[in-house]
Each structure stands twice: as C-alpha cells, then as structure tokens.
Design a protein around this motif. Structure first.
Motif, mmCIF file in Angstrom:
data_model
loop_
_atom_site.group_PDB
_atom_site.id
_atom_site.type_symbol
_atom_site.label_atom_id
_atom_site.label_comp_id
_atom_site.label_asym_id
_atom_site.label_seq_id
_atom_site.Cartn_x
_atom_site.Cartn_y
_atom_site.Cartn_z
ATOM 1 N N TYR A 113 0.852 -1.178 0.000
ATOM 2 C CA TYR A 113 0.000 0.000 0.000
ATOM 3 C C TYR A 113 0.897 1.240 0.000
ATOM 4 C CZ TYR A 113 -3.981 -2.990 1.158
ATOM 5 O OH TYR A 113 -4.956 -3.953 1.129
ATOM 6 N N SER A 114 0.723 2.061 -0.993
ATOM 7 C CA SER A 114 1.501 3.291 -1.086
ATOM 8 C C SER A 114 0.907 4.355 -0.172
ATOM 9 C CB SER A 114 1.508 3.798 -2.535
ATOM 10 O OG SER A 114 2.056 5.096 -2.613
ATOM 11 N N ILE A 115 1.795 5.097 0.494
ATOM 12 C CA ILE A 115 1.344 6.226 1.301
ATOM 13 C C ILE A 115 1.942 7.536 0.764
ATOM 14 C CG2 ILE A 115 0.952 4.879 3.384
ATOM 15 C CD1 ILE A 115 3.624 5.828 4.441
ATOM 16 N N GLY A 116 2.307 7.548 -0.505
ATOM 17 C CA GLY A 116 2.755 8.791 -1.108
ATOM 18 C C GLY A 116 3.686 8.591 -2.277
ATOM 19 N N GLN A 117 3.521 9.466 -3.274
ATOM 20 C CA GLN A 117 4.393 9.479 -4.436
ATOM 21 C C GLN A 117 5.569 10.424 -4.186
ATOM 22 O OE1 GLN A 117 3.820 7.693 -7.515
ATOM 23 N NE2 GLN A 117 2.376 6.600 -6.212
ATOM 24 N N GLN A 118 6.567 10.294 -5.034
ATOM 25 C CA GLN A 118 7.785 11.080 -4.887
ATOM 26 C C GLN A 118 7.488 12.573 -4.902
ATOM 27 O OE1 GLN A 118 10.448 10.692 -8.169
ATOM 28 N NE2 GLN A 118 11.992 12.054 -7.317
ATOM 29 N N ASN A 119 8.159 13.309 -4.030
ATOM 30 C CA ASN A 119 8.068 14.751 -3.962
ATOM 31 C C ASN A 119 9.383 15.278 -3.402
ATOM 32 O OD1 ASN A 119 7.188 17.418 -3.886
ATOM 33 N ND2 ASN A 119 6.291 17.191 -1.854
ATOM 34 N N SER A 120 9.954 16.274 -4.051
ATOM 35 C CA SER A 120 11.236 16.831 -3.605
ATOM 36 C C SER A 120 11.119 18.303 -3.216
ATOM 37 C CB SER A 120 12.297 16.686 -4.713
ATOM 38 O OG SER A 120 11.879 17.339 -5.902
ATOM 39 N N GLU A 121 9.903 18.771 -2.996
ATOM 40 C CA GLU A 121 9.694 20.176 -2.636
ATOM 41 C C GLU A 121 9.491 20.284 -1.124
ATOM 42 O OE1 GLU A 121 6.724 23.932 -3.716
ATOM 43 O OE2 GLU A 121 6.525 21.998 -4.725
ATOM 44 N N LEU A 122 10.464 20.869 -0.453
ATOM 45 C CA LEU A 122 10.389 21.067 0.991
ATOM 46 C C LEU A 122 9.625 22.356 1.306
ATOM 47 C CD1 LEU A 122 14.097 20.218 1.898
ATOM 48 C CD2 LEU A 122 12.142 18.674 1.866
ATOM 49 N N VAL A 123 8.981 22.388 2.460
ATOM 50 C CA VAL A 123 8.251 23.574 2.907
ATOM 51 C C VAL A 123 8.531 23.784 4.391
ATOM 52 C CG1 VAL A 123 6.417 23.366 1.195
ATOM 53 C CG2 VAL A 123 6.175 22.219 3.395
ATOM 54 N N PHE A 124 8.275 25.002 4.844
ATOM 55 C CA PHE A 124 8.386 25.343 6.252
ATOM 56 C C PHE A 124 6.999 25.629 6.806
ATOM 57 C CE2 PHE A 124 12.952 25.974 5.744
ATOM 58 C CZ PHE A 124 13.412 25.558 6.989
ATOM 59 N N ARG A 125 6.679 24.976 7.918
ATOM 60 C CA ARG A 125 5.473 25.277 8.678
ATOM 61 C C ARG A 125 5.928 25.962 9.960
ATOM 62 N NH1 ARG A 125 3.303 24.649 4.446
ATOM 63 N NH2 ARG A 125 2.145 22.803 3.770
ATOM 64 N N GLY A 126 5.997 27.289 9.897
ATOM 65 C CA GLY A 126 6.628 27.999 11.005
ATOM 66 C C GLY A 126 8.117 27.728 10.999
ATOM 67 N N ARG A 127 8.618 27.099 12.042
ATOM 68 C CA ARG A 127 10.037 26.729 12.121
ATOM 69 C C ARG A 127 10.260 25.256 11.823
ATOM 70 N NH1 ARG A 127 12.462 29.034 17.635
ATOM 71 N NH2 ARG A 127 14.339 28.239 16.596
ATOM 72 N N LYS A 128 9.214 24.541 11.433
ATOM 73 C CA LYS A 128 9.315 23.109 11.161
ATOM 74 C C LYS A 128 9.563 22.874 9.677
ATOM 75 C CE LYS A 128 8.410 21.472 15.311
ATOM 76 N NZ LYS A 128 9.395 20.654 16.060
ATOM 77 N N LEU A 129 10.600 22.094 9.397
ATOM 78 C CA LEU A 129 10.893 21.679 8.042
ATOM 79 C C LEU A 129 10.066 20.435 7.719
ATOM 80 C CD1 LEU A 129 12.571 21.944 5.448
ATOM 81 C CD2 LEU A 129 14.360 20.604 6.560
ATOM 82 N N VAL A 130 9.265 20.496 6.653
ATOM 83 C CA VAL A 130 8.266 19.461 6.384
ATOM 84 C C VAL A 130 8.392 19.002 4.941
ATOM 85 C CG1 VAL A 130 5.794 18.939 6.281
ATOM 86 C CG2 VAL A 130 6.689 20.378 8.116
ATOM 87 N N LEU A 131 8.202 17.694 4.755
ATOM 88 C CA LEU A 131 8.102 17.082 3.428
ATOM 89 C C LEU A 131 6.808 16.297 3.379
ATOM 90 C CD1 LEU A 131 9.350 16.350 0.653
ATOM 91 C CD2 LEU A 131 10.474 14.420 1.793
ATOM 92 N N ASN A 132 6.029 16.475 2.325
ATOM 93 C CA ASN A 132 4.707 15.869 2.224
ATOM 94 C C ASN A 132 4.626 14.990 0.984
ATOM 95 O OD1 ASN A 132 2.042 15.277 2.710
ATOM 96 N ND2 ASN A 132 1.260 17.150 1.766
ATOM 97 N N TYR A 133 4.153 13.759 1.168
ATOM 98 C CA TYR A 133 3.886 12.841 0.060
ATOM 99 C C TYR A 133 2.378 12.663 -0.077
ATOM 100 C CZ TYR A 133 8.820 11.414 0.080
ATOM 101 O OH TYR A 133 10.190 11.401 -0.011
ATOM 102 N N THR A 134 1.891 12.693 -1.294
ATOM 103 C CA THR A 134 0.462 12.494 -1.560
ATOM 104 C C THR A 134 0.300 11.513 -2.712
ATOM 105 O OG1 THR A 134 0.428 14.394 -3.084
ATOM 106 C CG2 THR A 134 -0.114 14.830 -0.769
ATOM 107 N N GLY A 135 -0.971 11.203 -3.020
ATOM 108 C CA GLY A 135 -1.263 10.345 -4.170
ATOM 109 C C GLY A 135 -0.981 8.883 -3.940
#
Length: 364
Positions: A113-135
């Motif tokens: 079961y996949s819980i996310g496709q490849q993504n290389s775009e990092l984001v900041f949520r306040g001071r938290k460095l976050v990486l999100n996988y979708t799809g």
C-alpha cells in the motif's frame, strides 16, 4: 585620444551591466530550501539512490529507510525526495506506470500500500521543516477502518465506536449495512489512480536537526496515523536537517572576491583619474590618464628592454654563406688594364706586382 564622453561611458558601464544582470532568482535545487532568515537546508545526503552500474560499488546492498509501527500493525519503508529503491509490484489502487515513483509504503497481507508518491519540494510550517507525500493508495472504507481499529486496540471501550461520526455504526448489523453502502468506495480502491473523487493516502515528515556527531545519517520514527487511516505522520532526526551553507550555489571563491575588489579599485582609479585630469588639470588626449608620465616611462623601459634583447639575440642568428671574393684573372685582370677598377678584385700577388711596377716607374 580618449574623449571625455568615453570616460563617462566607462564610469556608467558597471552599474548598467549590474542592472542588466538582475533576473528572477532560479528555482531551488530538488530537496533543498532556504528559510526566512536565509539559512540553507539540504536533505539530498539522506536520499537513498541506487549506485551507478559502472561504479566499483554497484554490488553493495542499498536499502531504503524503515520505520517501525510498534503498536501499529505495519512497518514502513521510506525514501526522501526519491522513490524507494526496492522493486515494487502490485501496489493497491495505483497505476502500474506510477509504481516506480512510490516514495513510502507498507505491506499488509502480502499486498503493498503506497502512502505517497515522490516529492522533492520542501516547505516550512513555522520553524518546522516538512516534506509531504500524496497520491498513495486509496483510503480504506469505513467498515474496514472499524475492523482495523478493533483489531489494533482490543482494550479500547466499545462505546467509542458508537455514533454517526465518519460512518461508524453502532452494532454489527450496522457494520453489514455500511459494507453494502460503501460498495462504491470499494470499486475505486481496486481501480487505478486516474479515477476521480478518490481519497488517497498521504504522509507527512517533520525533520529535526540532530547535532550529535555520532548519530546516524537519519532516524525515522512513526508518530501516528489519522483516524481514517489516510494520513501518516513521521518524525525524522538527521544532521542534514541542520542549517548549513549553500556550497553548490556559491559563485565566487575567496580568490574571486579578492579579484573583484582589485578590479573595482582599478576602475575607480582610472575613471576618477580621467575626470580629474580633464576637469582640473585641463589635460587632453592620452595625458588624461592619471600619472601619465609614470606609465609612459614604464612603457619606454619595457620597450628598451625589448630592443636590447632582440639586438642581443641577433648575433646568434645564422649568417649568410656562399659569398667569396671574385678574382680578376684573365682578360678582366690584365696587367695593362689598370683603368678597370684600379685593381679592384685582384688577388694579393697581383697587387704586390702592381706596387713594384709603380715603384720602378717612379724611380725612373
């Protein structure tokens, strides 16, 4: 001669070039980001990639990162900014063409079961460095979620499953009804990822700076899953999540910076000197150059050195050969023909003979 407008144009050349070079900043490299304070973050060192087939280490075992579920019944296989390196097949609810792009998954009943496709775009949520996988794979239907929750948490009070929130029924009969009501949800779950109105699994990774020099490159911990088993939360501790310097984008080395400073100093000296010599000293032509006499003397010095070296080297050049004195023997050099060049071209014996003859005639 250097006209005044040329000096003025040189003075304005550098700001004009600097303005023309101003362009939109290029997009950041994959898996890198800068925060609001300008600190640079690069997660590429923890991205697992397969070795080059031509390299000496092509036979080394390469594995993606793993995270234990502990009280959750499944373990997770994860890669950052890159697909997992393990070969995958039969990803539930994902088109076969997208299997190679799966970056996080878990295995349940021998099915992936996949819980996310490849993504290389990092984001900041306040001071938290976050990486999100979708799809990822389609989310489980409500009846399956209830059964999974009861299997995972057998000591949980039964009354929390009662109510109407998110499709949770009150008894087994309601569960059976829910199974029938969610037949439409089961169909897209078995289909491909191109179907519309299908809620799919996703995962969120929060990165924390690990300052321990003896720590591993990354430590992945599973935090929790949403109640509908559709979103998964992870925490990653890694030295790569600490702020650093963007060496890849550093344009000038210390030597280059020094060279730029020297170049600017020379430009200011020449342009400022031209303006001063023309406006204050009323000089024209080449004499507008600052310290013209000094630079002219240096040029003359090097010119003299060049002349001395070239003249000294001329003596080592091969001389022209094949020439010899032409003797005037025969008809051209007869004794009575003294008018033909006055003995020019005669050999020494002819000259001595002529001198003796003239001496005898003088004595007579």
């Amino acid at each position: 001669m250097i006209p005044f407008h040329l000096c003025a144009a040189l003075a304005l050349l550098r700001p004009t070039l600097a303005a023309s070079e101003k362009k939109d900043p290029p997009p950041p490299d994959p898996c890198t980001i800068k925060n609001s304070k300008g600190s640079f973050f690069n997660l590429n060192p923890i991205a697992v990639t397969l070795p080059d087939p031509t390299s000496k280490h092509k036979d080394d075992v390469v594995e993606s990162w793993t995270a234990k579920g502990y009280d959750y019944p499944y373990n997770f296989t994860i890669n950052f900014c890159e697909p997992v390196v393990e070969p995958l097949s039969e990803i539930v609810g994902v088109d076969e063409s997208l299997w190679r792009n799966v970056s996080a998954y878990y295995t349940k009943n021998s099915r992936n079961y996949s819980i996310g496709q490849q993504n290389s775009e990092l984001v900041f949520r306040g001071r938290k460095l976050v990486l999100n996988y979708t799809g990822g794979s389609p989310c489980e239907p409500s009846s399956s979620r209830i059964k999974l929750r009861r299997d995972n948490y057998p000591h949980e009070p039964e009354d929390i499953s009662h109510g109407n929130r998110d499709g949770y029924g009150g008894d087994d009969d309601d569960d059976d009804n829910n199974d029938n009501n969610h037949d439409d949800e089961d169909r897209p779950r078995k289909g491909g990822s191109g179907e519309k109105n299908v809620r799919r699994k996703s995962s969120i990774f929060s990165f924390l700076c690990e300052k321990d020099p003896l720590a591993s490159k990354a430590a992945v911990s599973f935090v929790a899953a949403s109640e509908d088993e559709c979103t998964y939360f992870f925490e990653v501790r890694s030295p790569s999540a600490c702020a650093g310097i963007n060496h890849a984008k550093e344009q000038l080395s210390p030597g280059g910076v020094f060279g730029v400073i020297v170049l600017i100093t020379i430009l200011v000296y020449i342009l400022g000197g031209c303006v001063y010599q023309r406006s204050v000293m009323h000089q024209r032509g080449w004499r507008q150059i600052p310290n013209y006499t000094f630079w002219a003397s240096i040029f003359s010095f090097f010119y003299d050195i060049f002349v001395i070296l070239t003249s000294s080297c001329a003596r080592f050049l091969p001389s022209r050969r094949g020439y010899s004195r032409v003797s005037m023997n025969g008809s051209a050099g007869g004794g009575g023909s003294g008018s033909s060049g006055r003995g020019r071209g005669r050999d020494p014996e002819d000259e001595n003979r002529l001198i003796d003859q003239l001496d005898e005639e003088w004595d007579d």
